[in-house]
Write a protein that holds these residues in place. Structure first.
Motif, PDB file in Angstrom:
ATOM      1  N   GLU A  37       0.680  -1.226  -0.012  1.00 29.60           N
ATOM      2  CA  GLU A  37       0.114  -0.014  -0.033  1.00 29.60           C
ATOM      3  C   GLU A  37       0.825   1.227  -0.186  1.00 29.60           C
ATOM      4  N   GLY A  38       2.066   1.322   0.800  1.00 27.82           N
ATOM      5  CA  GLY A  38       2.840   2.374   0.922  1.00 27.82           C
ATOM      6  C   GLY A  38       3.485   2.614  -0.631  1.00 27.82           C
ATOM      7  N   LEU A  39       3.916   1.401  -1.178  1.00 33.58           N
ATOM      8  CA  LEU A  39       4.455   1.613  -2.462  1.00 33.58           C
ATOM      9  C   LEU A  39       3.544   2.163  -3.419  1.00 33.58           C
ATOM     10  N   ALA A  40       2.226   1.635  -3.541  1.00 37.22           N
ATOM     11  CA  ALA A  40       1.030   2.044  -4.383  1.00 37.22           C
ATOM     12  C   ALA A  40       0.916   3.410  -4.191  1.00 37.22           C
ATOM     13  N   ALA A  56      -3.562   8.246  -0.264  1.00 41.12           N
ATOM     14  CA  ALA A  56      -2.956   8.344   1.289  1.00 41.12           C
ATOM     15  C   ALA A  56      -4.071   8.527   2.409  1.00 41.12           C
ATOM     16  N   ILE A  57      -5.019   9.493   2.004  1.00 40.18           N
ATOM     17  CA  ILE A  57      -6.050   9.863   3.029  1.00 40.18           C
ATOM     18  C   ILE A  57      -6.940   8.721   3.125  1.00 40.18           C
ATOM     19  N   GLY A  58      -7.425   7.926   2.256  1.00 38.16           N
ATOM     20  CA  GLY A  58      -8.182   6.786   2.319  1.00 38.16           C
ATOM     21  C   GLY A  58      -7.732   5.587   2.746  1.00 38.16           C
ATOM     22  N   ILE A  59      -6.137   5.411   2.690  1.00 42.26           N
ATOM     23  CA  ILE A  59      -5.447   4.347   3.293  1.00 42.26           C
ATOM     24  C   ILE A  59      -5.513   4.413   4.879  1.00 42.26           C
ATOM     25  N   ALA A  60      -5.186   5.789   5.107  1.00 41.46           N
ATOM     26  CA  ALA A  60      -4.961   6.238   6.539  1.00 41.46           C
ATOM     27  C   ALA A  60      -6.297   5.962   7.229  1.00 41.46           C
ATOM     28  N   ILE A  61      -7.438   6.337   6.818  1.00 35.40           N
ATOM     29  CA  ILE A  61      -8.770   6.052   7.348  1.00 35.40           C
ATOM     30  C   ILE A  61      -8.963   4.539   7.406  1.00 35.40           C
ATOM     31  N   SER A  94       4.962  -0.166   8.188  1.00 34.98           N
ATOM     32  CA  SER A  94       5.642  -0.756   6.858  1.00 34.98           C
ATOM     33  C   SER A  94       4.960  -0.045   5.589  1.00 34.98           C
ATOM     34  N   GLU A  95       4.148   0.796   5.963  1.00 37.73           N
ATOM     35  CA  GLU A  95       3.718   1.398   4.770  1.00 37.73           C
ATOM     36  C   GLU A  95       4.437   2.547   4.440  1.00 37.73           C
ATOM     37  N   PRO A  96       4.945   3.524   5.268  1.00 35.32           N
ATOM     38  CA  PRO A  96       5.858   4.444   4.809  1.00 35.32           C
ATOM     39  C   PRO A  96       7.317   3.813   4.446  1.00 35.32           C
TER      40      PRO A  96
END
Length: 168
Positions: A37-40, A56-61, A94-96
């Protein structure tokens, strides 16, 4: 009575070990899930910053319930909010890391082929995680597969509709 109290204490200890193990395994699985997800997100941001920020906002939520899935079993097994917070945070770091690795590997040398390769890698990693980790776990808890089947159909339909709407 002391034997009963002793047995209850052993059962409680075993339950806490199982909860902790479940939380730790969930943290590792979510960490593996978050890496691509971080790579995407990185690839999307380089392609179009507005899309990258929205992603990034959607993934953070959606990371909030993921963190809770990790933190709650750890908290209930140890009684420590800090340990729950630590494990929940660990699973999200692991995302960042995925974004940083994407930046180090590719940097600013993006082409159409680079995007294709990176999106293909991310898609492959996500499909592998679904097939190897998520589906077997789901069938463990739903042996007849009723919920799994309808959830997959709903998810695929939702993706299909969103692709059609974004194409229009």
């Amino acid at each position: 009575e002391s034997r009963t109290a002793s047995t209850e204490g052993i059962e409680e200890t075993e339950r806490k070990k199982e909860l902790f193990s479940m939380g730790a395994v969930t943290a590792c699985a979510i960490a593996l899930h978050n890496f691509p997800e971080g790579l995407a997100t990185f690839v999307a941001y380089v392609s179009d910053p507005a899309v990258g920020v929205a992603l990034a906002i959607g993934i953070a939520i959606h990371n909030i319930p993921e963190g809770l899935c990790v933190a709650m079993p750890i908290y209930y097994s140890t009684g420590s909010k800090w340990k729950g917070f630590f494990w929940g945070s660990f699973s999200g770091l692991s995302e960042p890391l995925g974004a940083l690795i994407g930046w180090f590997v590719v940097g600013n040398t993006f082409s159409g082929n680079t995007f294709g390769i990176l999106f293909g890698l991310v898609a492959g990693i996500m499909v592998y995680i679904c097939i190897d980790e998520l589906l077997p776990m789901a069938f463990h808890y739903d042996p007849k597969g009723g919920y799994i089947t309808w959830s997959c159909i709903f998810g695929m339909s939702l993706i299909a509709v969103s692709l059609i709407l974004f194409h229009i």
